[in-house]
Design an enzyme around this catalytic site. Structure first.
Site, PDB file in Angstrom:
ATOM      1  N   GLU A 278       2.338  -8.214   8.439  1.00 31.82           N
ATOM      2  CA  GLU A 278       2.547  -6.758   8.489  1.00 31.82           C
ATOM      3  C   GLU A 278       3.447  -6.266   7.349  1.00 31.82           C
ATOM      4  OE1 GLU A 278       0.837  -4.642  10.211  1.00 31.82           O
ATOM      5  OE2 GLU A 278      -0.215  -6.379  11.027  1.00 31.82           O
TER       6      GLU A 278
ATOM      7  N   PRO B 244       0.828  -1.224   0.000  1.00 33.93           N
ATOM      8  CA  PRO B 244       0.000   0.000   0.000  1.00 33.93           C
ATOM      9  C   PRO B 244       0.855   1.265   0.000  1.00 33.93           C
ATOM     10  CG  PRO B 244      -0.164  -1.179   2.111  1.00 33.93           C
ATOM     11  CD  PRO B 244       0.611  -2.052   1.185  1.00 33.93           C
TER      12      PRO B 244
ATOM     13  N   ARG C 107      -3.492  -7.028 -20.502  1.00 33.72           N
ATOM     14  CA  ARG C 107      -4.469  -6.562 -21.508  1.00 33.72           C
ATOM     15  C   ARG C 107      -3.771  -5.796 -22.624  1.00 33.72           C
ATOM     16  NH1 ARG C 107      -7.872  -2.799 -20.331  1.00 33.72           N
ATOM     17  NH2 ARG C 107      -9.761  -3.650 -21.223  1.00 33.72           N
TER      18      ARG C 107
ATOM     19  N   ASP D  75     -11.253   2.052 -23.519  1.00 35.43           N
ATOM     20  CA  ASP D  75     -11.754   1.809 -22.164  1.00 35.43           C
ATOM     21  C   ASP D  75     -11.584   3.041 -21.282  1.00 35.43           C
ATOM     22  OD1 ASP D  75     -12.837  -0.740 -22.191  1.00 35.43           O
ATOM     23  OD2 ASP D  75     -10.874  -1.696 -22.025  1.00 35.43           O
TER      24      ASP D  75
END
Ligand code: SAM
Length: 224
Positions: free
Chosen positions: A113, A86, A151, A166
Site C-alpha cells: 500500500e 501515484p 535519454r 520527439d
C-alpha cells in the site's frame, strides 16, 4: 551519473537494464547503476519490512525503519531522491531533463500500500508519478523515469538531436515515420519524402504532426 534503485525486488530490474539503450549506456560508463535491497536493512531476524496499517484498512505498509536506513546508507552530497508514487508530480520531459543534470539519482520504489510517511519527508527531493493509474509496485515506474531521463544524457542516444524532435518537445507529437520498402501492402511512402526538398519535407512533417496532435490530444495543442 550514479543511480541507486531501492526496492524489495532488485532482480526486477535485470532484464530492462541488460538490454538495448540502458545496457549500452551502462557499458559506455555513462550510468553506474546499483541495486539496493531494502530488506537488507530490516531490523529483525525475520527480515520483516512491512506491517498492517494503523487505523485499519486493506493490505500492508512498508515500515519506516528499513526504508530510512536504506536511504541514509546511499544518500550523500549531490544525491537526489525520487520517490515513485501515484501521488507525485506527473512526469514530463522537463522533469526528465532536470533529472538528467543530477550527479546521483536515488529511486525509492514503494510496494504493497506504499511507505510509512515518516520515512519520507526531508529524505525525499521529489515525488513522481508516471500517470493517473496505480501499478502494483514502484519498480516499473522507476524504470520509466530512469529510461526517459537518461535519454537526455550526452552520448546515450548517439544522435543528440533525436530527443529534441520527439513527441512533446515542441508541445506536439513527432511526425510520422517511413522507411524502406517504398511500397508496402500497396501503400506508397508519401511523395514529398522522396522529393529531396528539405523545406517541403519539414513543412509536411510539421503539418502531419499538428494534425495528429489535434486529433488525438487536443489538450496538447491548446496548451501550446
Ligand atoms: N496506496 C497507494 C495509493 O493509492 O496512492 C498505491 C500503492 S501502489 C499499489 C504500490 C507502489 O507502486 C507505490 O508505493 C508506488 O511506489 C508504485 N506506484 C503505483 N502507481 C504508480 C504511479 N502511477 N507512479 C509512480 N509509482 C507508482
Amino acid at each position: 551519473m550514479r543511480i541507486d534503485l531501492l526496492s524489495l525486488f532488485p532482480e526486477y530490474f535485470r532484464g530492462p537494464l541488460d538490454e538495448s539503450m540502458l545496457r549500452i549506456a551502462r557499458e559506455k560508463g555513462l550510468i553506474d547503476v546499483r541495486f539496493v535491497d531494502i530488506r537488507d536493512f530490516a531490523e529483525d531476524k525475520h527480515r520483516r519490512v512491512d506491517d498492517r496499517p494503523y487505523g485499519g484498512g486493506p493490505g500492508m505498509v512498508m515500515m519506516p525503519g528499513p526504508v530510512a536506513k536504506a536511504l541514509d546508507a546511499v544518500r550523500g552530497e549531490g544525491s537526489y531522491v525520487i520517490h515513485l508514487t501515484p501521488q507525485g508530480e506527473r512526469l514530463t520531459p522537463s522533469l526528465c531533463k532536470e533529472f538528467a543534470l543530477k550527479e546521483h539519482l536515488i529511486f525509492l520504489c514503494g510496494h504493497y500500500e506504499g511507505i510509512d510517511e515518516r520515512a519520507l519527508g526531508e529524505r525525499v527531493d521529489k515525488e513522481v508519478s508516471i500517470g493517473d493509474y496505480v501499478l502494483t509496485n514502484g519498480c516499473l515506474a522507476a524504470l520509466v523515469v530512469l529510461d526517459a531521463s537518461i535519454r537526455y544524457l550526452p552520448g546515450v542516444l548517439g544522435h543528440e538531436e533525436a530527443a529534441l524532435q520527439d513527441s512533446f518537445e515542441q508541445g506536439i507529437f513527432d511526425y510520422p515515420q517511413y522507411t524502406r520498402p517504398e511500397v508496402f501492402e500497396g501503400k506508397e511512402v508519401p511523395l514529398v519524402l522522396r522529393s529531396g526538398n528539405h523545406a517541403e519535407i519539414a513543412q509536411w512533417r510539421r503539418q502531419q504532426a499538428l494534425k495528429k496532435t489535434a486529433l488525438v490530444r487536443p489538450d496538447l495543442k491548446e496548451r501550446r
